[in-house]
Design an enzyme around this catalytic site. Sequence first.
Site, mmCIF file in Angstrom:
data_model
loop_
_atom_site.group_PDB
_atom_site.id
_atom_site.type_symbol
_atom_site.label_atom_id
_atom_site.label_comp_id
_atom_site.label_asym_id
_atom_site.label_seq_id
_atom_site.Cartn_x
_atom_site.Cartn_y
_atom_site.Cartn_z
ATOM 1 N N GLN A 1 -2.377 0.860 3.454
ATOM 2 C CA GLN A 1 -1.269 0.742 2.496
ATOM 3 C C GLN A 1 -0.546 2.055 2.255
ATOM 4 O O GLN A 1 0.674 2.077 2.147
ATOM 5 C CB GLN A 1 -1.779 0.162 1.173
ATOM 6 C CG GLN A 1 -2.147 -1.306 1.299
ATOM 7 C CD GLN A 1 -2.684 -1.882 -0.009
ATOM 8 O OE1 GLN A 1 -2.184 -1.607 -1.082
ATOM 9 N NE2 GLN A 1 -3.723 -2.682 0.084
ATOM 10 N N ARG B 1 -4.932 10.699 26.068
ATOM 11 C CA ARG B 1 -5.193 9.479 25.285
ATOM 12 C C ARG B 1 -4.991 8.291 26.209
ATOM 13 O O ARG B 1 -3.872 8.018 26.670
ATOM 14 C CB ARG B 1 -4.242 9.424 24.093
ATOM 15 C CG ARG B 1 -4.620 8.314 23.116
ATOM 16 C CD ARG B 1 -5.030 8.887 21.772
ATOM 17 N NE ARG B 1 -6.306 8.356 21.355
ATOM 18 C CZ ARG B 1 -6.559 7.897 20.123
ATOM 19 N NH1 ARG B 1 -5.627 7.894 19.218
ATOM 20 N NH2 ARG B 1 -7.755 7.452 19.798
ATOM 21 N N HIS C 1 1.052 -1.185 20.430
ATOM 22 C CA HIS C 1 1.676 -1.527 19.140
ATOM 23 C C HIS C 1 2.123 -2.980 19.105
ATOM 24 O O HIS C 1 2.189 -3.590 18.052
ATOM 25 C CB HIS C 1 2.867 -0.607 18.841
ATOM 26 C CG HIS C 1 2.418 0.747 18.377
ATOM 27 N ND1 HIS C 1 1.656 0.936 17.253
ATOM 28 C CD2 HIS C 1 2.595 1.973 18.904
ATOM 29 C CE1 HIS C 1 1.395 2.212 17.104
ATOM 30 N NE2 HIS C 1 1.941 2.871 18.098
ATOM 31 N N ASP D 1 -14.852 0.582 -20.397
ATOM 32 C CA ASP D 1 -14.402 -0.680 -19.805
ATOM 33 C C ASP D 1 -15.181 -1.817 -20.449
ATOM 34 O O ASP D 1 -16.388 -1.690 -20.708
ATOM 35 C CB ASP D 1 -14.610 -0.710 -18.286
ATOM 36 C CG ASP D 1 -13.691 -1.739 -17.618
ATOM 37 O OD1 ASP D 1 -12.768 -1.317 -16.898
ATOM 38 O OD2 ASP D 1 -13.878 -2.959 -17.850
ATOM 39 N N GLU E 1 -1.494 3.128 23.557
ATOM 40 C CA GLU E 1 -0.731 2.471 22.479
ATOM 41 C C GLU E 1 0.567 1.836 22.946
ATOM 42 O O GLU E 1 1.436 1.501 22.152
ATOM 43 C CB GLU E 1 -0.475 3.435 21.312
ATOM 44 C CG GLU E 1 -1.765 3.909 20.665
ATOM 45 C CD GLU E 1 -1.569 4.832 19.486
ATOM 46 O OE1 GLU E 1 -0.551 4.709 18.786
ATOM 47 O OE2 GLU E 1 -2.454 5.682 19.271
ATOM 48 N N TYR F 1 2.956 3.353 24.768
ATOM 49 C CA TYR F 1 4.060 4.306 24.931
ATOM 50 C C TYR F 1 4.322 4.558 26.423
ATOM 51 O O TYR F 1 3.661 3.975 27.284
ATOM 52 C CB TYR F 1 3.734 5.618 24.201
ATOM 53 C CG TYR F 1 3.731 5.472 22.685
ATOM 54 C CD1 TYR F 1 4.902 5.143 21.994
ATOM 55 C CD2 TYR F 1 2.564 5.631 21.950
ATOM 56 C CE1 TYR F 1 4.902 4.996 20.601
ATOM 57 C CE2 TYR F 1 2.553 5.487 20.558
ATOM 58 C CZ TYR F 1 3.726 5.163 19.895
ATOM 59 O OH TYR F 1 3.724 5.018 18.530
HETATM 60 P P1 NAP Z 1 2.275 -10.800 -6.897
HETATM 61 O O1 NAP Z 1 2.112 -10.118 -5.613
HETATM 62 O O2 NAP Z 1 3.328 -10.373 -7.824
HETATM 63 O O3 NAP Z 1 2.441 -12.352 -6.555
HETATM 64 C C1 NAP Z 1 2.610 -13.306 -7.546
HETATM 65 C C2 NAP Z 1 2.948 -14.649 -6.910
HETATM 66 O O4 NAP Z 1 3.095 -15.580 -7.939
HETATM 67 C C3 NAP Z 1 4.231 -14.663 -6.099
HETATM 68 O O5 NAP Z 1 4.026 -15.474 -4.962
HETATM 69 C C4 NAP Z 1 5.237 -15.322 -7.045
HETATM 70 O O6 NAP Z 1 6.126 -15.964 -6.162
HETATM 71 C C5 NAP Z 1 4.359 -16.233 -7.871
HETATM 72 N N1 NAP Z 1 4.829 -16.409 -9.244
HETATM 73 C C6 NAP Z 1 5.294 -15.464 -10.094
HETATM 74 N N2 NAP Z 1 5.608 -16.014 -11.278
HETATM 75 C C7 NAP Z 1 5.313 -17.319 -11.184
HETATM 76 C C8 NAP Z 1 5.421 -18.400 -12.077
HETATM 77 N N3 NAP Z 1 5.896 -18.253 -13.324
HETATM 78 N N4 NAP Z 1 5.037 -19.623 -11.661
HETATM 79 C C9 NAP Z 1 4.559 -19.800 -10.414
HETATM 80 N N5 NAP Z 1 4.441 -18.807 -9.523
HETATM 81 C C10 NAP Z 1 4.810 -17.563 -9.896
HETATM 82 O O7 NAP Z 1 0.945 -10.737 -7.730
HETATM 83 P P2 NAP Z 1 -0.563 -10.917 -7.311
HETATM 84 O O8 NAP Z 1 -0.745 -11.814 -6.157
HETATM 85 O O9 NAP Z 1 -1.256 -11.241 -8.570
HETATM 86 O O10 NAP Z 1 -0.997 -9.496 -6.856
HETATM 87 C C11 NAP Z 1 -0.903 -8.408 -7.739
HETATM 88 C C12 NAP Z 1 -0.770 -7.143 -6.956
HETATM 89 O O11 NAP Z 1 -2.032 -6.764 -6.452
HETATM 90 C C13 NAP Z 1 0.145 -7.342 -5.772
HETATM 91 O O12 NAP Z 1 1.465 -6.961 -6.042
HETATM 92 C C14 NAP Z 1 -0.462 -6.498 -4.733
HETATM 93 O O13 NAP Z 1 0.194 -5.277 -4.616
HETATM 94 C C15 NAP Z 1 -1.874 -6.265 -5.190
HETATM 95 N N6 NAP Z 1 -2.721 -6.922 -4.225
HETATM 96 C C16 NAP Z 1 -2.554 -6.590 -2.933
HETATM 97 C C17 NAP Z 1 -3.309 -7.197 -2.000
HETATM 98 C C18 NAP Z 1 -3.126 -6.817 -0.581
HETATM 99 O O14 NAP Z 1 -3.685 -7.448 0.276
HETATM 100 N N7 NAP Z 1 -2.378 -5.786 -0.254
HETATM 101 C C19 NAP Z 1 -4.245 -8.140 -2.336
HETATM 102 C C20 NAP Z 1 -4.394 -8.470 -3.674
HETATM 103 C C21 NAP Z 1 -3.606 -7.864 -4.614
HETATM 104 P P3 NAP Z 1 7.260 -16.980 -6.628
HETATM 105 O O15 NAP Z 1 7.821 -16.398 -7.871
HETATM 106 O O16 NAP Z 1 8.207 -17.053 -5.484
HETATM 107 O O17 NAP Z 1 6.540 -18.278 -6.809
#
Ligand code: NAP
Length: 678
Positions: free
Chosen positions: A347, A222, A260, A411, A172, A174
């Site tokens: 995560q 390792r 890393h 649902d 890794e 180290y």
């Molecule tokens: P989000 O992460 O809160 O992103 C929303 C995006 O929309 C941001 O880029 C925001 O940036 C933009 N936005 C917000 N209000 C807006 C508006 N009124 N007009 C235009 N743009 C706007 O939400 P999400 O993408 O729907 O995801 C939801 C949650 O699911 C995430 O927080 C995440 O934790 C989870 N998720 C995670 C993954 C992952 O890979 N870990 C994948 C999918 C979902 P600006 O305001 O700067 O434009």
Amino acid sequence: MTPASSKLLSPLCLTNADGTTTMLRNRLIMGSMHTGLEELPDGWERLAAFYAERAAGGVGLIVTGGLSPNSEGNMWSGMRTLDSEEAASPHRVITEAVHAQGAHIVIQLLHAGRYATHADGVAPSALRSPISPATPREMSADDIHRTLFDYAQAAILAQGVGYDGVEVMGAEGYLINQFMAPRANQRNDEWGGSLENRIRFGVEAVRKVRAATRSNFIIIFRLSMLDLVQGGCTWDEVVEMAKAIEAAGANIINPYVGWHESRVPTIATLVPRGAFTGLTLRLKSELGVPVVASNRINDPGLAEQILAQGGADLVSMARPLLADPMLLKKYASGQSTLINTCIACNQGCLDEAFSGRLTTCMVNPRACRETELRIEPTAKPMRIAVIGAGPGGLACAVTAAQRGHEVTLYDAAPVIGGQFNLARLIPGKEEYSETLRYFSAELVRLGVEQRLGERAASKSLLAAGFDHVVLATGVVPRRLSWPGIEHPRVLRYADVIEGRTPVGARVAIVGAGGIGFDVAELLSHEHLEGNELEQFTATWGIDLQGQSPGGLTNPQPARMSRELWLLQRRSDSLGKGLGKTTGWIRRALLRRRGVNMLSGVVYDRFDEEGLHISVGGVARILPVDHVVICAGQDSDRSLLGELESAGQPLSLVGGARMAGELDATRAIDEGVRLACRL
Ligand code: NAP
């Protein structure tokens, strides 16, 4: 497979230094993970409970998180060290708890070298790593001898508090790995230069530990089998090292892939399962001691296959045992469909650990919280309705049923899963289906009544007289209001991901959160030639033959038939909020494919010309065929008002409680915690 024919469940006989043998009860190793419990005031009891639960689940040998044999080798200032009787004695509660469950346990000795984040870091050469804040001090010959002495002292201390052995971390990137590779070792004394000199430090560490400990003390090494960095070792060098380490007294070789600082994913969910096991087999053919297969092995069935084909003698799983401590017991009893499989999302575990927070697991919030989050039978069984079968609702329904409540799950969709049904359709996130398979099997086992395809109404819920209603109704996409937002070529992300609507060759994605990145990944993804493993190695430039130093080759040029724009209003760089250990992979993939990423965007309107925006006050038109809205979410609380005013006892979890920063880790955690309180 029956337990009698299973290689995974069969014991492994290790040869001790004096020719006698030590029997491991099976071939599953729990790989080393630093959990963060190590640093807490009440961490010893909590670690003991954490490891004991995995030992009770049947694992044969546990490797603890790494501790340095001296303070210079700590990852960060103030980290616990294994350097005195006083530091060692609290470990006894861990070794006793694990031994009481019939498993072996070894402690990992990890000297961070140049990965130390404090000012006193040391390394073979004064070369700062690309991911480190400070340049390490070059070790003098005295420093080297003192550090080797410290390894032996740490092993003696470990032996004294009941550990069955140590794992010497030589991978890794180290300290020991730094000595081995020219990338980090530019010395011209007896500790650098030729291969013999570069491996001397690792070999001496093993030799000194062997000489200092009793003959049946287990020494795992390792070994970095493929460095995946420029200036890494060649395959022939790796084989020579492994042989020298074996000759020095190690009795298990545990190969690993990547440093890393590598810019190649090795354990994220997009890495094909068992991607590196071909290399383990090659290494094993050169050695006499048992060799371990690891990296993206999350399924006992795959572990069984690797062992049956002679690809390794043992299999190591780390994150899969966060996700389900009972994994092996379930496998052994023919209940593999009930395994809560690690989906390698990182995560709850690595993202948290690398942010200095306590490790847990997205699909199992009890991981590292064994003493506080207990799923105990309820004294007062209730009739509970859970509305919404997304991750939060599923976690709540299953946990409540495990405790003995009578649960009905509603649902509106005909299948369980909520947002996970979208996630699993994204290339590289197919593992999310496993979580739904687990929940589905658990719902059936527990007899949860599933009312799917039925939109629950407050009237019927009230009429049914539930003792408690859990609103896990999740989120609805945020509605935007600029001109043209209702145009038929402005699309909802769910329609795009589920393939319900055709998408053109030029597309703008509004919003660059988790879902915006998912949609960009989906729309930019091109199928390459070859099977899954060949596509993966071609994309990232991995030389699985190990011909080139570090195992790196030229990545296949990225192709994308679409023109894509990923947009956000904020002025910082895109993808900042993505996971610490996976965000860089997602950004790198999109960049390589030529996705246009714009921040500081102001949206004006959409019309036949395209999407009208301005960036930094300069107006422009993106001539796109379609716009996909991924602009975040609002909570769906449509049932709340009527239920509340009727006096129905209820709770909100997940996105229904709070849409901002919604993620499945929080939703599942809230679902489980609520169910434990009801
Ligand atoms: P989000 O992460 O809160 O992103 C929303 C995006 O929309 C941001 O880029 C925001 O940036 C933009 N936005 C917000 N209000 C807006 C508006 N009124 N007009 C235009 N743009 C706007 O939400 P999400 O993408 O729907 O995801 C939801 C949650 O699911 C995430 O927080 C995440 O934790 C989870 N998720 C995670 C993954 C992952 O890979 N870990 C994948 C999918 C979902 P600006 O305001 O700067 O434009």
